[in-house]
Design a protein around this motif. Structure first.
Motif, short mmCIF file in Angstrom:
data_model
loop_
_atom_site.label_atom_id
_atom_site.label_comp_id
_atom_site.label_asym_id
_atom_site.label_seq_id
_atom_site.Cartn_x
_atom_site.Cartn_y
_atom_site.Cartn_z
N GLY A 1 61.89 -36.94 -66.82
CA GLY A 1 60.89 -38.00 -67.05
C GLY A 1 60.88 -38.53 -65.47
N LYS A 2 59.75 -39.24 -65.17
CA LYS A 2 59.63 -39.83 -63.72
C LYS A 2 58.96 -41.17 -63.90
N THR A 3 59.27 -41.85 -62.81
CA THR A 3 58.37 -42.94 -62.52
C THR A 3 57.60 -42.82 -61.09
N ILE A 4 56.71 -43.40 -60.78
CA ILE A 4 56.04 -43.45 -59.70
C ILE A 4 56.36 -44.81 -58.95
N LEU A 5 56.90 -44.78 -57.91
CA LEU A 5 57.24 -46.01 -56.87
C LEU A 5 55.84 -46.36 -56.38
N GLY B 1 51.66 -45.11 -55.42
CA GLY B 1 50.61 -44.04 -55.15
C GLY B 1 50.15 -43.32 -56.16
N GLU B 2 50.22 -43.77 -57.47
CA GLU B 2 49.51 -43.05 -58.43
C GLU B 2 48.06 -43.15 -58.21
N HIS B 3 47.31 -42.27 -58.70
CA HIS B 3 45.74 -42.22 -58.40
C HIS B 3 45.63 -42.02 -57.11
N PHE B 4 46.38 -42.64 -56.10
CA PHE B 4 45.89 -42.32 -54.62
C PHE B 4 46.34 -41.12 -54.29
N VAL B 5 47.28 -40.47 -54.94
CA VAL B 5 47.80 -39.19 -54.74
C VAL B 5 46.94 -37.91 -55.03
N VAL B 6 45.84 -38.27 -55.99
CA VAL B 6 44.80 -37.49 -56.38
C VAL B 6 43.91 -37.26 -55.11
N PRO C 1 46.79 -31.64 -70.67
CA PRO C 1 46.29 -33.09 -70.55
C PRO C 1 45.44 -33.72 -69.43
N HIS C 2 45.84 -33.29 -68.30
CA HIS C 2 45.20 -34.08 -67.14
C HIS C 2 43.79 -33.46 -66.66
N GLY C 3 43.46 -32.13 -66.86
CA GLY C 3 42.34 -31.70 -66.38
C GLY C 3 42.59 -31.21 -64.83
N THR C 4 42.66 -32.11 -63.67
CA THR C 4 42.88 -32.04 -62.62
C THR C 4 44.29 -32.77 -62.09
N PRO C 5 45.36 -32.44 -62.42
CA PRO C 5 46.39 -33.04 -61.88
C PRO C 5 46.64 -32.76 -60.44
N SER C 6 47.43 -34.04 -59.98
CA SER C 6 47.73 -33.67 -58.48
C SER C 6 48.89 -32.86 -58.57
N GLY C 7 49.66 -33.04 -59.25
CA GLY C 7 50.98 -32.04 -59.21
C GLY C 7 52.20 -32.85 -59.06
N ILE C 8 52.09 -34.04 -58.90
CA ILE C 8 53.52 -35.06 -58.79
C ILE C 8 54.22 -35.07 -59.81
N ASP C 9 53.67 -35.12 -61.16
CA ASP C 9 54.69 -35.33 -62.23
C ASP C 9 55.45 -33.93 -62.47
N ASN C 10 54.46 -32.70 -62.56
CA ASN C 10 55.49 -31.59 -62.87
C ASN C 10 56.37 -31.30 -61.86
N THR D 1 53.00 -48.21 -63.44
CA THR D 1 53.36 -46.91 -62.87
C THR D 1 52.74 -45.73 -63.78
N GLY D 2 52.19 -44.66 -63.06
CA GLY D 2 51.77 -43.83 -63.85
C GLY D 2 50.24 -43.68 -63.89
N THR D 3 49.61 -43.44 -65.01
CA THR D 3 48.12 -43.66 -65.26
C THR D 3 47.67 -45.01 -65.36
N GLY D 4 48.30 -46.05 -65.84
CA GLY D 4 47.92 -47.23 -65.95
C GLY D 4 46.84 -47.41 -67.49
C1 MEV Z 1 49.83 -39.80 -63.54
O1 MEV Z 1 51.17 -39.79 -63.87
C2 MEV Z 1 49.66 -39.86 -61.88
C3 MEV Z 1 48.18 -39.71 -61.65
O2 MEV Z 1 48.30 -40.11 -60.08
C4 MEV Z 1 47.31 -38.56 -61.90
C5 MEV Z 1 47.87 -37.51 -61.18
O3 MEV Z 1 48.56 -37.69 -60.24
O4 MEV Z 1 47.67 -36.04 -61.53
C6 MEV Z 1 47.42 -40.91 -62.15
#
Ligand code: MEV
Length: 310
Positions: free
Chosen positions: A8-12, A14-19, A134-143, A270-273
């Motif tokens: 599992g992960k937590t984003i410290l 940049g969620e969304h900005f990473v896209v 689930p994401h459509g166009t994920p940034s790739g950070i979670d995987n 943290t994450g999608t929000g």
């Molecule tokens: C979701 O954990 C993180 C987002 O930035 C989406 C993504 O990076 O694919 C919201």
């Protein structure tokens, strides 16, 4: 039987900005999802999902997980029927990278069962394909966090070339509290809403992106210097920027406020929000407990964890 797991992960930061190609910083959690894969005389696959969950999560995400599993099976060219059993101690909830952990665990278990001998980079590619469900166009950070673990800086290559993935080191792991809003959100939907906002108000949103770009550089330095006070202050600012792009919620804001009032060095969603989780930086067992109890007193569930472990 093939076995595998994903963090599992937590984003410290940049969620969304990473896209949008900005760097983000994520840490794997100690909790994992496990997968077991067994060949079976069936068409396609059968799923037994024993993961603990936030109420309603699995039902709400059913279709997305079907796509996730189909994508991984297709990418890994599995031609036989398989029975998949998911388990582990990661609670399936929005915000902890539950789908990515599942995709990584499944890819590893298939790799194990069919003796494909894929390395972590290939497993990560398979998990990314899964995440497109689930994401459509994920940034790739979670995987990436789910496969590699640890603390990492991730920057998406918008041109389609290789993403930047840098392992970061913390002098020592730090306690955190994750507060759970109890609400499941759709990453696809929320990412789509931010995209629309950016198209409708490019000037305003690009100014937020710029502000975040400067903030994450400071965050990199603060983490490297183990300046936790500064890290906390920057997390607070990151939360404000996430509010500006409309991805927070009243529950998340309430938990963030409660955590700060109880002494957390910083707190943000943290994450999608719009649901899912918030994270509070709470170095030391005592502070962690104090903040966790304050959030629990508001009626939310919390997870006590650490960032920066190996
Ligand atoms: C979701 O954990 C993180 C987002 O930035 C989406 C993504 O990076 O694919 C919201």
């Amino acid at each position: 039987m093939g076995k595998g797991s994903g963090y599992g992960k937590t984003i410290l930061f940049g969620e969304h900005f990473v896209v949008y190609g900005l760097p983000a910083i994520a840490s794997a959690l100690g909790s994992t999802t496990t997968a077991e894969v067994k060949r079976a005389d069936i068409n396609g696959y059968e799923l037994i999902d024993n993961r603990p969950e936030t109420a309603g999560y699995k039902e709400q995400k059913k279709e997305e997980y079907e796509k996730l599993i189909e994508n991984v099976i297709k990418f890994m060219e599995v031609k036989e029927g398989i029975r998949i059993t998911l388990g582990g101690n990661l609670v399936a909830a929005s915000g902890v990278g539950a789908s990515a952990a599942c995709a990584a665990a499944l890819a590893r278990a298939i790799n194990n069962e069919f003796r494909l001998d894929w390395n972590d980079d290939k497993i990560n590619e398979a998990a990314f394909e899964g995440e497109k469900g689930p994401h459509g166009t994920p940034s790739g950070i979670d995987n990436t966090a789910a496969v590699f673990g640890g603390l990492l800086l991730f920057k998406k290559n918008l041109g389609g070339n290789q993403n930047t993935i840098k392992k970061m080191k913390l002098r020592k792991p730090v306690e955190i509290v994750l507060g759970n809003s109890g609400k499941t959100s759709s990453t696809k939907e929320v990412v789509g809403d931010v995209r629309r906002l950016e198209e409708e108000q490019p000037k305003k949103i690009n100014a937020v992106f710029e502000e975040y770009g400067a903030l994450v550089e400071e965050a990199k330095k603060a983490l490297k210097d183990y300046d936790l006070k500064k890290v906390g202050t920057l997390m607070n600012k990151n939360h404000e920027l996430l509010q500006k792009i409309t991805v927070s919620s009243s529950e998340l804001d309430e938990m963030v406020e409660t955590a700060r009032n109880a002494g957390a060095l910083g707190a943000k969603l943290t994450g999608t929000g719009r649901g899912g989780l918030m994270i509070a930086l709470t170095p030391g067992k005592n502070l962690q407990e104090k903040v966790a109890e304050a959030i629990e007193a508001q009626g939310y569930t919390v997870f006590r964890s650490k960032i920066g472990g190996s």
